[in-house]
Write a protein that holds these residues in place. Structure first.
Motif, PDB file in Angstrom:
ATOM      1  N   ARG A   1      19.277 -25.314  -5.424  1.00  0.00           N
ATOM      2  CA  ARG A   1      19.023 -25.219  -4.130  1.00  0.00           C
ATOM      3  C   ARG A   1      19.931 -24.293  -3.299  1.00  0.00           C
ATOM      4  O   ARG A   1      21.082 -24.571  -3.799  1.00  0.00           O
ATOM      5  CB  ARG A   1      19.269 -26.718  -3.790  1.00  0.00           C
TER       6      ARG A   1
ATOM      7  N   ASP B   1      14.791 -22.891  -2.442  1.00  0.00           N
ATOM      8  CA  ASP B   1      15.054 -23.736  -3.845  1.00  0.00           C
ATOM      9  C   ASP B   1      13.994 -23.456  -4.787  1.00  0.00           C
ATOM     10  O   ASP B   1      12.957 -22.763  -4.432  1.00  0.00           O
ATOM     11  CB  ASP B   1      15.070 -25.139  -3.525  1.00  0.00           C
TER      12      ASP B   1
ATOM     13  N   ARG C   1       1.797 -29.554   1.181  1.00  0.00           N
ATOM     14  CA  ARG C   1       2.212 -30.469   1.150  1.00  0.00           C
ATOM     15  C   ARG C   1       2.349 -31.382   2.409  1.00  0.00           C
ATOM     16  O   ARG C   1       2.352 -32.437   2.799  1.00  0.00           O
ATOM     17  CB  ARG C   1       3.624 -30.818   0.343  1.00  0.00           C
TER      18      ARG C   1
ATOM     19  N   SER D   1      13.506 -33.343  -1.433  1.00  0.00           N
ATOM     20  CA  SER D   1      14.081 -34.522  -1.843  1.00  0.00           C
ATOM     21  C   SER D   1      15.570 -34.769  -1.515  1.00  0.00           C
ATOM     22  O   SER D   1      15.978 -35.800  -1.281  1.00  0.00           O
ATOM     23  CB  SER D   1      13.688 -34.759  -3.257  1.00  0.00           C
TER      24      SER D   1
ATOM     25  N   ARG E   1      10.560 -22.680  -2.863  1.00  0.00           N
ATOM     26  CA  ARG E   1      10.466 -22.928  -1.558  1.00  0.00           C
ATOM     27  C   ARG E   1      10.907 -21.525  -0.977  1.00  0.00           C
ATOM     28  O   ARG E   1      11.998 -21.016  -1.276  1.00  0.00           O
ATOM     29  CB  ARG E   1      11.221 -24.197  -0.900  1.00  0.00           C
TER      30      ARG E   1
HETATM   31  N1  UDP Z   1       9.608 -28.406  -7.832  1.00  0.00           N
HETATM   32  C1  UDP Z   1       8.588 -28.369  -8.676  1.00  0.00           C
HETATM   33  N2  UDP Z   1       8.063 -29.233  -9.464  1.00  0.00           N
HETATM   34  C2  UDP Z   1       8.391 -30.326  -9.681  1.00  0.00           C
HETATM   35  C3  UDP Z   1       9.366 -31.045  -8.662  1.00  0.00           C
HETATM   36  C4  UDP Z   1      10.164 -29.775  -7.974  1.00  0.00           C
HETATM   37  O1  UDP Z   1       8.172 -27.021  -8.681  1.00  0.00           O
HETATM   38  O2  UDP Z   1       7.579 -31.141 -10.216  1.00  0.00           O
HETATM   39  C5  UDP Z   1      10.294 -27.316  -7.044  1.00  0.00           C
HETATM   40  C6  UDP Z   1      10.011 -27.634  -5.550  1.00  0.00           C
HETATM   41  O3  UDP Z   1       8.801 -26.844  -5.395  1.00  0.00           O
HETATM   42  C7  UDP Z   1      11.161 -27.233  -4.826  1.00  0.00           C
HETATM   43  C8  UDP Z   1      12.016 -27.709  -5.729  1.00  0.00           C
HETATM   44  O4  UDP Z   1      11.592 -27.635  -7.081  1.00  0.00           O
HETATM   45  O5  UDP Z   1      11.064 -25.767  -4.884  1.00  0.00           O
HETATM   46  C9  UDP Z   1      12.859 -28.854  -5.343  1.00  0.00           C
HETATM   47  O6  UDP Z   1      11.958 -29.835  -5.200  1.00  0.00           O
HETATM   48  P1  UDP Z   1      12.287 -31.249  -4.554  1.00  0.00           P
HETATM   49  O7  UDP Z   1      13.424 -31.871  -5.356  1.00  0.00           O
HETATM   50  O8  UDP Z   1      12.934 -31.205  -3.031  1.00  0.00           O
HETATM   51  O9  UDP Z   1      11.232 -32.213  -4.490  1.00  0.00           O
HETATM   52  P2  UDP Z   1       9.850 -32.222  -3.522  1.00  0.00           P
HETATM   53  O10 UDP Z   1      10.267 -32.289  -2.110  1.00  0.00           O
HETATM   54  O11 UDP Z   1       9.159 -31.014  -3.668  1.00  0.00           O
HETATM   55  O12 UDP Z   1       9.192 -33.236  -4.016  1.00  0.00           O
END
Ligand code: UDP
Length: 210
Positions: free
Chosen positions: A58, A139, A185, A64, A169
């Motif tokens: 990140r 991220d 999403r 999340s 992202r």
């Molecule tokens: N991400 C992904 N696959 C997963 C979980 C996350 O590609 O199973 C990527 C997501 O697209 C983002 C980053 O990892 O670029 C961080 O994701 P986050 O933990 O914020 O989870 P989210 O909000 O996407 O559920």
């Protein structure tokens, strides 16, 4: 209650974008599972034993992280934040610490040391690639595996994942417009247009045959 849908043409774009990025990383000395793109929808990759871990990097707080720790959306992180998640769909890929990885033997300390270093290098390289075309790398998630290297006759750790707007992202530098999976999403619409925009900016031209 996971949101699902089929988005026409997204796979084809991801295939091209991922090919472009993995080729780029290879040229910078990052070892990957990618061999070559075969056609619009398929690529040839090396067989790899995947570590059951998602490595998340990140640069800006969103998603999340903001929810879990109540960090304000869009906070610029002073240095890249590396997180580990255990790959287990039934548990929604929970966040884990390095100690969990060692305790349960999901990877060794030596492997994690190498993977962390490689992951931060990938972040630096990708940040530059996207920044050059007016996109912020907010991220992303990557996975690694162990694959056979014919030349050394040894197994080695390779990046074993796609890298695309489905796994990163990406925000426009000026407008902060989302150019990634969050369009789906968050029901923002124009998903394909956004992925096309990323491809176009990276200089990937549409393919009509093959
Ligand atoms: N991400 C992904 N696959 C997963 C979980 C996350 O590609 O199973 C990527 C997501 O697209 C983002 C980053 O990892 O670029 C961080 O994701 P986050 O933990 O914020 O989870 P989210 O909000 O996407 O559920």
């Amino acid at each position: 209650n996971l949101k699902k849908a089929k988005v026409e043409g997204k796979g084809v774009l991801n295939n091209r974008i991922s090919e472009y990025i993995l080729t780029n990383l290879s040229q910078c000395g990052i070892k990957t599972h990618f061999v070559k793109r075969l056609n619009m929808r398929e690529q040839l990759i090396k067989r790899a034993e995947i570590f059951p871990i998602e490595f998340i990097v990140r640069n800006i707080a969103t998603g999340s992280l903001t929810k879990r720790l109540d960090i304000p959306e869009g906070t610029l992180l002073e240095r890249p934040l590396l997180e580990y998640c255990y790959k287990k769909d039934e548990l929604n890929d929970p966040l884990i610490s390095r100690e969990h990885i060692y305790s349960f033997g999901w990877a060794t300390e030596e492997e994690i040391k190498y993977i962390d270093k490689t992951t931060l290098r990938i972040n630096d390289l990708l940040t530059g690639v996207f920044r050059a075309v007016g996109i912020k790398l907010v991220d992303f998630k990557i996975e690694y595996g162990k694959a056979w290297n014919k030349d050394t006759d040894k197994k080695e750790i390779v990046l074993a994942d796609e890298i695309s707007p489905d796994t990163c992202r990406l925000w426009d530098v000026k407008t902060e417009k989302k150019l990634d999976k969050d369009r789906f999403r968050k029901d923002l619409g124009n998903i394909i247009q956004a992925y096309q925009e990323v491809a176009r900016r990276l200089g990937i031209v549409p393919e009509t045959t093959n």
